[in-house]
Design a protein around this motif. Sequence first.
Motif, PDB file in Angstrom:
ATOM      1  N   UNK A 118      34.816  38.912  52.649  1.00  0.00           N
ATOM      2  CA  UNK A 118      34.934  40.114  51.818  1.00  0.00           C
ATOM      3  C   UNK A 118      35.522  41.276  52.600  1.00  0.00           C
ATOM      4  N   UNK A 119      36.451  41.980  51.969  1.00  0.00           N
ATOM      5  CA  UNK A 119      37.063  43.170  52.563  1.00  0.00           C
ATOM      6  C   UNK A 119      36.468  44.432  51.935  1.00  0.00           C
ATOM      7  N   UNK A 120      36.437  44.476  50.602  1.00  0.00           N
ATOM      8  CA  UNK A 120      35.929  45.666  49.924  1.00  0.00           C
ATOM      9  C   UNK A 120      35.720  45.389  48.450  1.00  0.00           C
ATOM     10  N   UNK A 121      34.669  45.986  47.890  1.00  0.00           N
ATOM     11  CA  UNK A 121      34.540  46.044  46.431  1.00  0.00           C
ATOM     12  C   UNK A 121      35.288  47.275  45.954  1.00  0.00           C
ATOM     13  N   UNK A 122      35.989  47.148  44.842  1.00  0.00           N
ATOM     14  CA  UNK A 122      36.835  48.233  44.342  1.00  0.00           C
ATOM     15  C   UNK A 122      36.221  48.902  43.114  1.00  0.00           C
ATOM     16  N   UNK A 123      35.869  48.109  42.115  1.00  0.00           N
ATOM     17  CA  UNK A 123      35.267  48.641  40.890  1.00  0.00           C
ATOM     18  C   UNK A 123      34.046  47.806  40.529  1.00  0.00           C
ATOM     19  N   UNK A 124      33.219  48.347  39.659  1.00  0.00           N
ATOM     20  CA  UNK A 124      32.054  47.609  39.154  1.00  0.00           C
ATOM     21  C   UNK A 124      31.693  48.193  37.796  1.00  0.00           C
ATOM     22  N   UNK A 125      32.015  47.470  36.747  1.00  0.00           N
ATOM     23  CA  UNK A 125      31.796  47.964  35.382  1.00  0.00           C
ATOM     24  C   UNK A 125      31.122  46.903  34.525  1.00  0.00           C
ATOM     25  N   UNK A 126      30.269  47.330  33.613  1.00  0.00           N
ATOM     26  CA  UNK A 126      29.757  46.378  32.634  1.00  0.00           C
ATOM     27  C   UNK A 126      30.860  46.008  31.643  1.00  0.00           C
ATOM     28  N   UNK A 127      30.814  44.805  31.119  1.00  0.00           N
ATOM     29  CA  UNK A 127      31.758  44.412  30.073  1.00  0.00           C
ATOM     30  C   UNK A 127      31.431  45.138  28.772  1.00  0.00           C
ATOM     31  N   UNK A 128      32.424  45.187  27.896  1.00  0.00           N
ATOM     32  CA  UNK A 128      32.255  45.767  26.568  1.00  0.00           C
ATOM     33  C   UNK A 128      32.315  44.667  25.530  1.00  0.00           C
ATOM     34  N   UNK A 129      31.428  44.696  24.565  1.00  0.00           N
ATOM     35  CA  UNK A 129      31.481  43.783  23.423  1.00  0.00           C
ATOM     36  C   UNK A 129      32.437  44.401  22.412  1.00  0.00           C
ATOM     37  N   UNK A 130      33.606  43.788  22.248  1.00  0.00           N
ATOM     38  CA  UNK A 130      34.659  44.405  21.440  1.00  0.00           C
ATOM     39  C   UNK A 130      35.050  43.523  20.255  1.00  0.00           C
ATOM     40  N   UNK A 248      25.301  42.383  32.651  1.00  0.00           N
ATOM     41  CA  UNK A 248      26.342  41.760  33.474  1.00  0.00           C
ATOM     42  C   UNK A 248      27.303  42.839  33.964  1.00  0.00           C
ATOM     43  N   UNK A 249      27.612  42.811  35.239  1.00  0.00           N
ATOM     44  CA  UNK A 249      28.585  43.733  35.822  1.00  0.00           C
ATOM     45  C   UNK A 249      29.811  42.963  36.276  1.00  0.00           C
ATOM     46  N   UNK A 250      30.945  43.384  35.805  1.00  0.00           N
ATOM     47  CA  UNK A 250      32.205  42.763  36.197  1.00  0.00           C
ATOM     48  C   UNK A 250      32.836  43.625  37.298  1.00  0.00           C
ATOM     49  N   UNK A 251      32.700  43.144  38.527  1.00  0.00           N
ATOM     50  CA  UNK A 251      33.275  43.888  39.634  1.00  0.00           C
ATOM     51  C   UNK A 251      34.602  43.267  40.060  1.00  0.00           C
ATOM     52  N   UNK A 252      35.357  44.045  40.794  1.00  0.00           N
ATOM     53  CA  UNK A 252      36.594  43.544  41.390  1.00  0.00           C
ATOM     54  C   UNK A 252      36.508  43.777  42.887  1.00  0.00           C
ATOM     55  N   UNK A 253      37.106  42.879  43.649  1.00  0.00           N
ATOM     56  CA  UNK A 253      37.012  42.996  45.103  1.00  0.00           C
ATOM     57  C   UNK A 253      38.201  42.326  45.771  1.00  0.00           C
ATOM     58  N   UNK A 254      38.459  42.771  46.991  1.00  0.00           N
ATOM     59  CA  UNK A 254      39.530  42.208  47.814  1.00  0.00           C
ATOM     60  C   UNK A 254      38.910  41.307  48.870  1.00  0.00           C
ATOM     61  N   UNK A 255      39.467  40.100  49.006  1.00  0.00           N
ATOM     62  CA  UNK A 255      38.997  39.114  49.974  1.00  0.00           C
ATOM     63  C   UNK A 255      40.167  38.623  50.824  1.00  0.00           C
ATOM     64  N   UNK A 256      39.828  38.120  52.003  1.00  0.00           N
ATOM     65  CA  UNK A 256      40.774  37.371  52.836  1.00  0.00           C
ATOM     66  C   UNK A 256      40.203  35.973  53.044  1.00  0.00           C
TER      67      UNK A 256
END
Length: 322
Positions: A118-130, A248-256
Motif C-alpha cells: 500500500x502507498x496511500x488511501x485517496x478517498x473513502x465514501x459510502x456507496x449510494x443506492x441509486x 459499506x465504504x468504497x475507498x480508493x487507494x494506490x498500490x505497488x
Amino acid sequence: MFKAIRFIALGLAVQGPVFAAAESYPAGPVTIVVPYAAGGLADNIARPIADALGRELKQPFIVENKGGAGGVIGMGSVARAKPNGYTLLLSLSGISGLPEADRLLGRKPAFQLDQFAPIARITADPNLLVVRADAPWRSVAELVAASKADPQALNYGSSGVYGAMHLPMEMFKAASGAQITHVPFSGGSPALVSLMSGQIQTAAAGVANATTFLKSGKMRALAHWGSAPLASLPDLPSLKSLGYDAEFTQWSALFAPAGVPGEVTTRLREAMKKIVAQPALQQTFASLGSPIDYMDAPEFARYWQADAQRVQAAVRRIGKVD
C-alpha cells in the motif's frame, strides 16, 4: 488469513532490494493500472491523480484500464509485475474480497493481498443506492416493496461479482429482504450507463461516479451505506438510519507490487502527500462529490487489514455465486 497485510504494515520501513534506478525514480513513464472500465469511479479518481503525480515527479503517469472479472484481471497483472515502481495499481475496496471469493469458489486465487504494497488511501465514501430519476420509487421502502411484489422484475448492476458495487447491494438485500437480481458488468461506468438506459433498475454507485448523473437530474439517490451524514448530500438518509443493517465504504487507494524498493515507496508516498494537499486537486475531488480522505501507507495498511476482515466476512456470507 490476514498475516499478509500485517506483514506489509510492519514491513513498510524495511528496505527492499535497492535498484540503482531507485535514487532517480522515476526515470521514465509510470503506468497506473485501473482494473475497471474507463469512466468508472476508479478511473475518475486515477486520472487527476496521475496528472498531479506526473507534474510532481516530472515523468508521465499513464492510466491503463484493464477491466474484467470484477477487477481480477487488472489486479493480477500488477501483482505479477516487476516490483520496480513503474507499474502501479489504483484499486477500489473490492480488492480485499476477491482472493476469498476465489477460495469460496474452489479456485486458486488470482492474487494474494500480500502481493501488494500500500502507498496511500485517496478517498473513502459510502456507496449510494441509486435509481433513474423517472423511476416510480421515491424511497428505499418503496423499492423494497416493489421487489417483493414481483421478485423477477428488478435488476441491479455492478462492476463484477464480489466487487465494490456487488458487496454492498448483497448486504442491503440480506438486511431488507429485497428481491433484486444481480447483473455484473465490466466496470461501474457500464453498469450506470445500463441503469440510465433502463436495462437495470438500481445500483450501489460510488459518490464520484454518480455525481454527474445526480447533478444533471437524470438519477436519484434513495440512501447511502455510510454511518454519518454526507457533506455533499446532507439530507440523504443512511440505510442504517432507515432500519437496514448495511454499511459499506468504497475507498480508493494506490498500490505497488510487493517488493518494490523502499526508496521508490518513499518517493511515491512523499509525492502523494504533496499532491493531495494541493487546493486544485482537492477541488477536483470535491466537485466529483468524493473529497480526499487521505491515509499514508502505515495508517492505511492498518485500516486495510481491518477492512479486509469485514469484506471477506461479507463474501463468505454471500456464498458461492454462479
